[in-house]
Design a protein around this motif. Structure first.
Motif, PDB file in Angstrom:
ATOM      1  N   ARG A   1       0.816  -1.219   0.000  1.00  0.00           N
ATOM      2  CA  ARG A   1       0.000   0.000   0.000  1.00  0.00           C
ATOM      3  C   ARG A   1       0.851   1.272   0.000  1.00  0.00           C
ATOM      4  O   ARG A   1       0.333   2.360   0.303  1.00  0.00           O
ATOM      5  N   LEU A   2       2.129   1.145  -0.332  1.00  0.00           N
ATOM      6  CA  LEU A   2       2.985   2.340  -0.262  1.00  0.00           C
ATOM      7  C   LEU A   2       2.603   3.404  -1.289  1.00  0.00           C
ATOM      8  O   LEU A   2       2.872   4.591  -1.089  1.00  0.00           O
ATOM      9  N   ASP A   3       1.964   2.988  -2.390  1.00  0.00           N
ATOM     10  CA  ASP A   3       1.546   3.998  -3.367  1.00  0.00           C
ATOM     11  C   ASP A   3       0.577   5.004  -2.746  1.00  0.00           C
ATOM     12  O   ASP A   3       0.568   6.175  -3.126  1.00  0.00           O
ATOM     13  N   HIS A   4      -0.234   4.523  -1.811  1.00  0.00           N
ATOM     14  CA  HIS A   4      -1.170   5.425  -1.140  1.00  0.00           C
ATOM     15  C   HIS A   4      -0.400   6.560  -0.441  1.00  0.00           C
ATOM     16  O   HIS A   4      -0.812   7.723  -0.481  1.00  0.00           O
ATOM     17  N   LEU A   5       0.744   6.192   0.146  1.00  0.00           N
ATOM     18  CA  LEU A   5       1.544   7.204   0.843  1.00  0.00           C
ATOM     19  C   LEU A   5       2.242   8.124  -0.152  1.00  0.00           C
ATOM     20  O   LEU A   5       2.270   9.346   0.045  1.00  0.00           O
ATOM     21  N   SER A   6       2.812   7.538  -1.224  1.00  0.00           N
ATOM     22  CA  SER A   6       3.484   8.428  -2.193  1.00  0.00           C
ATOM     23  C   SER A   6       2.481   9.348  -2.874  1.00  0.00           C
ATOM     24  O   SER A   6       2.775  10.507  -3.112  1.00  0.00           O
ATOM     25  N   ASP A   7       1.282   8.828  -3.175  1.00  0.00           N
ATOM     26  CA  ASP A   7       0.274   9.690  -3.814  1.00  0.00           C
ATOM     27  C   ASP A   7      -0.136  10.841  -2.893  1.00  0.00           C
ATOM     28  O   ASP A   7      -0.413  11.942  -3.352  1.00  0.00           O
ATOM     29  N   LEU A   8      -0.173  10.557  -1.605  1.00  0.00           N
ATOM     30  CA  LEU A   8      -0.543  11.591  -0.642  1.00  0.00           C
ATOM     31  C   LEU A   8       0.568  12.641  -0.536  1.00  0.00           C
ATOM     32  O   LEU A   8       0.309  13.799  -0.223  1.00  0.00           O
ATOM     33  N   GLY A   9       1.795  12.192  -0.794  1.00  0.00           N
ATOM     34  CA  GLY A   9       2.919  13.132  -0.810  1.00  0.00           C
ATOM     35  C   GLY A   9       3.678  13.225   0.501  1.00  0.00           C
ATOM     36  O   GLY A   9       4.472  14.146   0.691  1.00  0.00           O
ATOM     37  N   VAL A  10       3.440  12.279   1.422  1.00  0.00           N
ATOM     38  CA  VAL A  10       4.128  12.353   2.717  1.00  0.00           C
ATOM     39  C   VAL A  10       5.612  12.013   2.556  1.00  0.00           C
ATOM     40  O   VAL A  10       6.023  11.358   1.590  1.00  0.00           O
ATOM     41  N   ASP A  11       6.403  12.477   3.511  1.00  0.00           N
ATOM     42  CA  ASP A  11       7.855  12.335   3.429  1.00  0.00           C
ATOM     43  C   ASP A  11       8.389  11.201   4.285  1.00  0.00           C
ATOM     44  O   ASP A  11       9.475  10.697   4.046  1.00  0.00           O
ATOM     45  N   VAL A  12       7.640  10.877   5.330  1.00  0.00           N
ATOM     46  CA  VAL A  12       8.143   9.930   6.328  1.00  0.00           C
ATOM     47  C   VAL A  12       7.032   8.973   6.721  1.00  0.00           C
ATOM     48  O   VAL A  12       5.879   9.388   6.888  1.00  0.00           O
ATOM     49  N   LEU A  13       7.396   7.707   6.881  1.00  0.00           N
ATOM     50  CA  LEU A  13       6.486   6.700   7.427  1.00  0.00           C
ATOM     51  C   LEU A  13       6.959   6.367   8.835  1.00  0.00           C
ATOM     52  O   LEU A  13       8.112   5.968   9.027  1.00  0.00           O
ATOM     53  N   TRP A  14       6.100   6.580   9.827  1.00  0.00           N
ATOM     54  CA  TRP A  14       6.392   6.140  11.207  1.00  0.00           C
ATOM     55  C   TRP A  14       5.593   4.877  11.435  1.00  0.00           C
ATOM     56  O   TRP A  14       4.375   4.880  11.318  1.00  0.00           O
ATOM     57  N   LEU A  15       6.325   3.815  11.788  1.00  0.00           N
ATOM     58  CA  LEU A  15       5.718   2.508  12.071  1.00  0.00           C
ATOM     59  C   LEU A  15       5.537   2.355  13.571  1.00  0.00           C
ATOM     60  O   LEU A  15       6.531   2.348  14.308  1.00  0.00           O
ATOM     61  N   SER A  16       4.327   2.169  14.042  1.00  0.00           N
ATOM     62  CA  SER A  16       4.150   1.749  15.434  1.00  0.00           C
ATOM     63  C   SER A  16       4.826   0.386  15.587  1.00  0.00           C
ATOM     64  O   SER A  16       5.163  -0.262  14.595  1.00  0.00           O
ATOM     65  N   PRO A  17       5.059  -0.083  16.831  1.00  0.00           N
ATOM     66  CA  PRO A  17       5.961  -1.227  17.038  1.00  0.00           C
ATOM     67  C   PRO A  17       5.611  -2.495  16.245  1.00  0.00           C
ATOM     68  O   PRO A  17       4.457  -2.905  16.193  1.00  0.00           O
ATOM     69  N   VAL A  18       6.657  -3.081  15.659  1.00  0.00           N
ATOM     70  CA  VAL A  18       6.503  -4.330  14.900  1.00  0.00           C
ATOM     71  C   VAL A  18       7.378  -5.431  15.490  1.00  0.00           C
ATOM     72  O   VAL A  18       7.546  -6.487  14.893  1.00  0.00           O
TER      73      VAL A  18
END
Ligand code: ISL
Length: 555
Positions: free
Chosen positions: A35-52
């Protein structure tokens, strides 16, 4: 200094609820990658992941049993490396969640610590004997009178060695003893390991609670509560600045392009200036909690309506306080907060847009929590059996046991439960919203048939399109990222208005945070250009219900 994050927007993913690639009802890393295209389309610069990380999931992964691996429910380290490479390939960065105030009770450090009073790791946690010579487990024998954030006492008796350990959160989240230098070095080594792997920084969970007053004094008893508030002894504790500066030297010095954000409940703007002063080498920005506490009484469950004037006082003070030194983070939603459009809006797409405009035109780094960009709403909880969050479940049990009517407790949970943020991401209108092909671990909000990413993707009037434009404004209009902030109309109960000014360019932001039309009179803006508006109407004049406008003029 490379302060790239001054123009950046961060997107938070709560992995359990974002995208499930294997049909087990729990989101995972491959799902996120898909689903990373959703983030690139939105234009965000950083992805913060809650704990994995591997975790018994007592507190949604904020109880970590191994800091250097991935929970099998989410995937493998190889999946993580693929995700990181895919994020970087899109020109984005990735932040990990750093949860080091406490570990899980299943972490090998704690297993060793609890094994005997002589174990070399005994001092890695806070162990204390029962007080007043009382028996372990006897009422009042706890080493202090502190309550935990998740109801009940902050001390757990441990039969094997006859002492209590401290847990500010659940009994399965024992607090680490940061006064022990071995603890600090172990944490720093772990952090360097992730940075060497390529991650771009950390969001630091309750990082202003790591230093405790070693005297462990009793806390103040507040009316009606069985346990006291011990926070004076652990919020911004005596060695906090030393620890953060040491961490900076040992982990971050000499590495570029990173972002650090400290989650700090109870932090004041004066403290935040110190924490985020670049010259002090601590963190880049903090999450403060003042604004999200404005609609409560003594506790978050004590519901109050928001007074917009109080929001102006609060956010305005933070804007002014960090204008010259330090930096703000800006947020409405995260995995601990109810959905903003239900909380301070009326649940409508229009309210979602206007609340977004209000936040995103402030000075600071905005954080978007998954689904906020769609206008996702609070879930219509039917009963207590639907909740999963430990805070909600424990609070319900404790409040009902103390005599509060169950229906009243449920009303508070419906408004404030953290599970409101945690229902599955709404990708499309299909039965499980495109989140999973199986049974989701928390129910999908029935409004997903209307509120979903697929429906909004091609719609220029959608909440999603509005967020995209707000993010683009931050990237392309220097006044949005860098401009000075001036609050207007402090007494207006419905219109939130302010200006931003930068190098001869001035922006006026007008937000009607109400369901009634509102007149505004700010002279001199009638010829200004409408940069962004919910209704396409420019000028100042009257604002329609939930209307917002961003105007630009040049001096
Ligand atoms: O959620 C809250 C409001 O009731 C806070 O008390 C919250 O627990 C606090 O902001 C700290 O949050 C962080 O640490 C917790 C974890 O449960 C939260 O999810 C996390 O964001 C313990 O690790």
């Amino acid at each position: 200094m490379d302060e790239w994050w001054r123009t950046a927007v961060v997107y938070q993913v709560y992995p359990r609820s974002f995208a499930d690639s294997d049909g087990d009802g729990v989101g995972d890393l491959r799902g996120i990658e898909s689903r990373l295209d959703h983030l690139s389309d939105l234009g965000v610069d950083v992805l913060w992941l809650s704990p994995v990380y591997p975790s018994p999931q007592d507190d949604g992964g904020y109880d970590i049993s191994d800091y250097q691996d991935i929970d099998p429910a989410f995937g493998t380290l190889a999946d993580f490396d693929r995700l990181l490479a895919a994020v970087h390939a899109r020109g984005m960065k990735l932040l990990m969640d750093l949860v080091v105030n406490h570990t899980s009770d299943e972490h090998p450090w704690f297993q060793a610590s609890r094994s005997s009073r002589e174990d070399p790791k005994r001092d890695w946690y806070w162990w204390r004997p029962p007080r007043f010579g009382m028996d372990l487990g006897a009422p009042g024998a706890e080493p202090t009178n502190w309550g935990s954030f998740f109801s009940g006492p902050a001390w757990e008796p441990d039969e094997a060695t006859g002492e209590y350990y401290l847990h500010l959160f659940s009994r399965r989240q024992p607090d680490l003893n940061w006064d022990n230098p071995q603890v600090r070095q172990a944490v720093y080594a772990m952090m360097r390991w992730w940075l060497d792997r390529g991650v771009d920084g950390f969001r630091m969970d309750v990082i202003n609670m790591i230093s405790k007053d070693p005297a462990l004094p009793d806390g103040r008893v507040t009316g009606g509560e069985p346990y006291a508030d011990g926070s004076e002894s652990f919020i911004n504790g005596p060695r906090l600045h030393d620890h953060l500066q040491e961490m900076h030297r040992e982990v971050f010095a000499g590495r570029d392009g990173l972002l650090t954000v400290g989650e700090m409940p109870g932090v004041t703007v004066e403290d935040a200036r110190l924490f985020t002063d670049p010259a002090r080498g601590e963190v880049d920005m903090v999450f403060q909690f003042e604004h999200v506490g404005l609609d409560q009484g003594a506790t978050k469950w004590d519901l109050r309506a928001l007074d917009l004037r109080a929001l102006k006082v609060s956010l305005g003070r933070w804007q002014a306080g960090l204008a010259d030194v330090g930096w703000n983070s800006l947020y409405w939603d995260n995995h601990d907060q109810p959905r903003i459009v239900s909380r301070w809006g009326d649940g409508s797409p229009l309210a979602a847009k206007t609340l977004a405009t209000l936040l995103h035109l402030h000075r600071g780094t905005p954080y978007v929590f998954q689904g906020e960009e769609l206008g996702m709403t609070n879930y219509p909880w039917a009963g207590i059996e639907e909740f999963r969050d430990i805070e909600s479940v424990n609070h319900f049990a404790a409040a009902v046991a103390a005599g509060q009517p169950a229906e009243e407790v449920l009303t508070a949970l419906r408004a404030k439960s953290r599970d409101n943020a945690r229902t599955p991401m709404q990708w499309d209108a299909s039965p499980q919203a495109g989140f999973t092909t199986g049974t989701p671990w928390l129910p999908v909000n029935p409004d997903h048939v209307r509120v979903n990413a697929a429906a909004q993707a091609g719609d220029p009037d959608s909440v999603l399109a509005h967020y995209r434009r707000l993010i683009e404004l931050r990237h392309t209009v220097p006044a949005v990222a860098h401009g000075d902030f001036t609050m207007l109309l402090p007494e207006d109960e419905r219109v939130y208005a302010f200006t931003r000014a930068h190098q001869g360019v001035e922006l006026l932001v007008l937000c009607n945070v109400s369901a009634a039309a509102a007149a505004v009179d700010v002279p001199g803006w009638d010829a200004a250009e409408l940069l962004l508006g919910t209704h396409g109407t420019g000028g100042t004049g009257e604002l329609a219900p939930w209307e917002s406008r961003v105007l630009r003029r040049t001096a």
